[in-house]
Design an enzyme around this catalytic site. Sequence first.
Site: not given
Length: 1021
Positions: A51, A90, A518, A554, A558, A591, A594
């Site tokens: 999620p 989530d 988590w 992850q 997750w 990376k 902004k």
Amino acid sequence: MSRYRPVDPGQSFPALEHRVLERWRERDVFHESVRRRRAEGAPRFVFYEGPPTANGPPGSHHVLSRVFKDVFPRYRTMRGHLVERKAGWDCHGLPVELQIERELGFQSKDDIERYGVAEFNAKCRQSVLTYIDEWNRLTERIGFWIDTDEAYFTLENEYIESVWWSLKQVWDKGLLTEGHKVVPYCTRCGTALSSHEVALGYRDVTDPSVFVRFPLEGEEGVSFLAWTTMPWTLLPHAALVVDPDATYVRARVGEETLILAESLLARVLGEEAEVVERVPGSGLLGLSYEPPFPYISDYGERGHTVLGGDFVSLEDGTGVVHTGAAFGEDDFRVATENGLTIHNPVRPDGTFDERAGPFAGLYVRDADAPIVEALRESGRLFGAGTYEHAYPHCWRCDTPLIYYAKTNWYVRTTERREDLLAANEAVTWYPQHIKHGRFGKWLENNVDWALSRERYWGTPLPVWRAEDGETVCVGSLAELRELGAEPPGDLHRPYIDEVSFERDGKTFRRVPDLIDVWWDSGCMPFAQWHAPFENEDVFRERFPADYICEALDQTRGWFYSLLAVSALLFGRSSYETVLCLGLILDTEGRKMSKSLGNVVVPWDVLDLHGADAFRWYYFTSKQPWDGYRFSVETVGESVRLLKTLWNTHALFVLYANLPERMEGGENDLDRWILSRLSATTAAAIERLDDYDTTSAGRAISEFVDDLSNWYARRSRRRFWRGEAAAFETLHTCLVTVAKLVAPLTPFVADEIYDNLDGAEPSVHLCSYPEPGERDRQLEWAMRVARDAVELGRAARAQARVKVRQPLREAVIVAADREREAIERFEALLLDELNVKSVRYVSQADELGRFELKPNYRALGPRFGKRMPQVAEAVAALEPDHAAATLREGGAVGINIDGKEHTLTPQDVQLVLRPLDGYQVERSGTHAVALGLELDDELRREGLAREVVHAVQAARKSAGLNVEDRISLTLGGDAELLDAARAHEDYVAGETLATSLSFDGAGSGSRPEIEGRELMIGVARA
Ligand SMILES: [Zn+2]
């Protein structure tokens, strides 16, 4: 009436995709694809959605994971599986809270308390769904089929109750316990972090590096020398620690004597320090000294004495470790073992409390500078500088963490480390090395899961405590009722905090902590169904997942929480296959952020190139775990396949809609492309079964190239004549490719299928193609013939002779089987190379003469200054003979200054000088020569072709359809007209001219051909 919808070759793909989306909505294609498989009783392929949080707009990296979450379920559905796809969101956790804090301008938890927890949480609840519409819109736009109507939300009471159930299971196994431990702690967020969260936030920082004197009691002028990068910990200084097995020295420097490890002496004090005495570390134990600050002194009997420890570094510092007892895991352990009283004068917000004397109220890191100053004034400072190192920061808010002794709730995963490792053994990882690398190592170094968070917005820890410390873990709402408490309508704080119950004459109140978000996500296999309270069978049928997919990071998120929760509860992993995705960087490998202004907004890509192009880029440009360097432009390059496929579709429809039809048998070209289609189908299935879109996509792309640039181009005349076999073959190829590529580029695939077949409401309701027969001999032969064509084309380009200019002959080096292969396709080769005849020779020598040239790179080092002589000697060799010897791997001799030297094939380059009037192109043992000499006849034919080409262009600009007959008038340059006259039938046939006159009265276009003017008059006949 046309049989097929006319196709615009200039079709905009984004516009096409909106049309397809409309059709999917109308025909409810996604749900239909699931319904059908369910009705058939098809075997399940289980997918779990990891999620996302919808408190921010989706980015390009979300598109990456979402298209990979789409492609394999789509593929498996076509392969006959039932693939249900339940969306999820989530909703809890610190990032949500932080966003609201920022919005409200809050600095600390006090601000939240003042504002009101109920009001604060209401804002959190609202914010997690802020961008849900944009998420859903993007999800649909990129063709990610998932059931958003049936989505689970981790904030729902049902979800929370299932999470409570999981914690009760862990509690019953004795694995959910409270512990007083040193934990990584964020002072801004006011909460501990789990080890997997710490791993997410390392950054390089510059800290103070401070050497401090600890004067030995009873001996004037003698001090222990200790080192720290966190001066603030000197305020609550508890003890010094040495390695009992190491050698220490008393070293004289100027007026004073310092005690430190011998191995670090030179590094810390330099060469001039004089060793007065050597002492084993064990000989220092128990010595007393003066602490740097007087504010806290009651550390117990062994406070402010030298202790022994097994963690003392002899690589940096001084080998004498200052410990604050409460601010490091090892420190805490040694202090506890030695019966020290633990003092933690740091408040949860990171400021010193009143025990810190004049430093009370200062934030710990802000106290560093005044503390160093105080040490300098008291004469305790030996030296100060700076120290660069990687230090963990809060991955949510970027505050440097501190290690901090406090009470926390833990899930004792270390007790079940073997189970975790065993569960991982049953998982297939893409890429494979993650299994025993990044992830396996992570499991091996497993530490207990720090579960509790002292925060507001999250799943409340379901533990209630009585005044005397007795605790009860509540695993369901029913259980809470049995205990005599009524669960609130909203299980979040502050409502749940008000729930208490009486038992055995004691009042139980909830421990106010929340749990790590988590853990929520790790519970999704059952919590998404509210199992085991409801839908237990639904959960069991869908456990474990066949496939999950998320970004590589992850492994600490997750992927870990899913595996850990399931291993503890069910003794196995909750997923069988996991695909890891790499980072998204800009084209320079930076990376996206902004501040750099290099963020690619997914909508920009979608509006410009469309979803298919975006998907195709992610699926095929590289292995997905290698990461991507991309920009809006990079994605544009993947439009090429779509265009080629689309244009072939357009070509088919253009000719198939013409009224004329004739019989015509299947030929080798048809048989060849159908065999290639079978090969491609087999490759696509094999690769997609192995979760490899990269190779599958590339195989399909090569086929589309063959289909468009070879099959369709070579078959144009047959289409024009309306030959049934050619149409049937191209139709089969296009419809099959549409199905093959449907999981990858679902939009264009559906549009082509819908136009050319349409037996089903969508291509996504079709079964994936099965490979047919292959004729490998034929495929090979065509390969050989095409290679010869490639060489011939290259020779023509090299000689700068236009493709439309016919040439007399091509000479091809080919023997035996290869010659047979080329002969099989000779007509095609003649046409492609535009030559009148082909001649075969068996050796490249027959195409010219070899010239010998010294290989300077090989011979230079050997002969040095004598290279000019070597060059001369090589030039003097008899070329035919020497070339033959060298080509067979033999050696030739040269004589330099009266000395014999042997030259091998590496030493001499053989350059083929073609026969006069020929251009040769070679590749390995293959070679093709084109005869370049032109006679009048060839020249006239070439001009006639140029005329045809010009007339075709004129037809097009006059807006004529391909099938329109014309009356053609030509005028202008006499030689051009002569050429056209000499090939009158050809010109008329190619241009569909029912009449052709040369009176030059045409008032149409006036192109130039090789500097000669042509006048073209075109009128619909
Ligand atoms: Zn933080």
